[in-house]
Design a protein around this motif. Structure first.
Motif, mmCIF file in Angstrom:
data_model
loop_
_atom_site.group_PDB
_atom_site.id
_atom_site.type_symbol
_atom_site.label_atom_id
_atom_site.label_comp_id
_atom_site.label_asym_id
_atom_site.label_seq_id
_atom_site.Cartn_x
_atom_site.Cartn_y
_atom_site.Cartn_z
ATOM 1 N N VAL A 118 1.262 -1.050 0.102
ATOM 2 C CA VAL A 118 -0.092 0.056 -0.358
ATOM 3 C C VAL A 118 0.862 1.238 0.322
ATOM 4 O O VAL A 118 0.831 2.139 -0.687
ATOM 5 C CB VAL A 118 -0.260 0.070 1.103
ATOM 6 N N ARG A 119 2.184 1.534 0.753
ATOM 7 C CA ARG A 119 2.685 2.279 1.131
ATOM 8 C C ARG A 119 3.546 2.655 -0.538
ATOM 9 O O ARG A 119 3.692 3.419 -0.743
ATOM 10 C CB ARG A 119 3.798 2.016 1.911
ATOM 11 N N LYS A 120 3.817 1.527 -0.984
ATOM 12 C CA LYS A 120 4.589 2.180 -2.280
ATOM 13 C C LYS A 120 3.943 2.422 -3.764
ATOM 14 O O LYS A 120 3.995 2.362 -4.374
ATOM 15 C CB LYS A 120 5.154 0.181 -3.011
ATOM 16 N N VAL A 121 2.239 1.819 -3.115
ATOM 17 C CA VAL A 121 1.492 2.148 -4.392
ATOM 18 C C VAL A 121 1.332 3.824 -3.954
ATOM 19 O O VAL A 121 1.578 4.972 -5.405
ATOM 20 C CB VAL A 121 0.165 2.215 -4.385
ATOM 21 N N ARG A 122 1.589 4.443 -2.884
ATOM 22 C CA ARG A 122 0.687 5.986 -2.812
ATOM 23 C C ARG A 122 2.375 6.403 -3.478
ATOM 24 O O ARG A 122 2.389 7.431 -4.176
ATOM 25 C CB ARG A 122 1.017 5.898 -1.232
ATOM 26 N N LEU A 123 3.968 5.432 -2.943
ATOM 27 C CA LEU A 123 4.862 6.307 -3.652
ATOM 28 C C LEU A 123 5.110 6.832 -4.458
ATOM 29 O O LEU A 123 5.832 7.796 -4.894
ATOM 30 C CB LEU A 123 5.598 5.298 -2.852
ATOM 31 N N ALA A 124 4.407 5.648 -5.473
ATOM 32 C CA ALA A 124 4.739 5.071 -7.044
ATOM 33 C C ALA A 124 4.027 6.752 -7.697
ATOM 34 O O ALA A 124 4.500 7.714 -8.507
ATOM 35 C CB ALA A 124 4.064 4.448 -7.570
#
Length: 222
Positions: A83-89
């Motif tokens: 979930v964090r990586k989706v937002r970071l992208a």
């Protein structure tokens, strides 16, 4: 008579020593085999440890929070990191899409930029909803590497240089995250995370496709 007794005594003593020696060798072989077996059992544990066996795949960062229960199902460290990586992208790919619209780019590059803007606008919203529901703190700024990629695009001296950096940086990033999306979609038992992964899978694949359609992707470099 006494000579025969002495002569008979010598072979008997040799035989006794031979048997004792054979038993010693046999005992040594058994002990050696047990030692090798014990080493085979213990060496993997000492080298890798229990935590290494459970090491998350695809470059997942373990936040140390373990698996927690939620009303949507168990939430693992891999789920949270996804979930964090989706937002970071979205913190850098959305601005990259806008740059493609602002620069004097070819139609195929502008189309890719449009897809990035649309896709990450949706994924940002979905990731934030999941983060609020599951108590996951999300990033709001790109990391140093991602900011460096944006700087490359911003500082490109020509349209051709911008387009090359844009297509290849974004295609490489999407290729990496695609593996994580597939892993989470296949393994997560949290319904909210699975739903996000399902949508992310479609959007990431769409982005990979439009980036490749620019004709600028260097597959050898990938």
């Amino acid at each position: 008579m006494s000579l025969r007794t002495k002569e008979g005594a010598v072979p008997s003593a040799n035989l006794t020593r031979s048997i004792a020696s054979s038993r010693t060798i046999g005992t040594g072989l058994i002990i050696g085999a047990l030692a090798v077996t014990l080493a085979a059992i213990l060496i993997p544990v000492s080298l890798f440890g229990e935590s290494s066996v459970a090491q998350p795949r695809n470059g997942v960062t373990d936040d140390g929070g373990g698996t927690v229960s939620t009303q949507y199902g168990p939430l693992t460290a891999t789920d949270r990191d996804f979930v964090r990586k989706v937002r970071l992208a979205g913190t850098w790919e959305l601005p990259a899409g806008r740059l493609a619209q602002e620069r004097d780019s070819r139609d195929a590059v502008k189309t890719a930029g449009e897809h990035l803007i649309e896709g990450h606008t949706e994924l940002n919203r979905r990731a934030e909803e999941v983060g609020r529901a599951l108590g996951i703190q999300l990033p709001s700024q790109p990391n140093a590497q991602q900011q460096g990629w944006l700087n490359e695009m911003t500082n490109a001296g020509s349209s051709a240089e911008f387009e090359r950096v844009f297509a290849n940086r974004l295609r490489a990033a999407h290729g990496k995250v695609f593996n994580l999306v597939a892993q989470v979609r296949a393994e997560s038992r949290n319904s909210m995370v699975r739903s996000l992964a399902t949508r992310a899978n479609a959007i990431v694949l769409d982005h990979i496709t439009v980036l490749e359609d620019t004709g600028l992707v260097d597959f050898d470099a990938l």
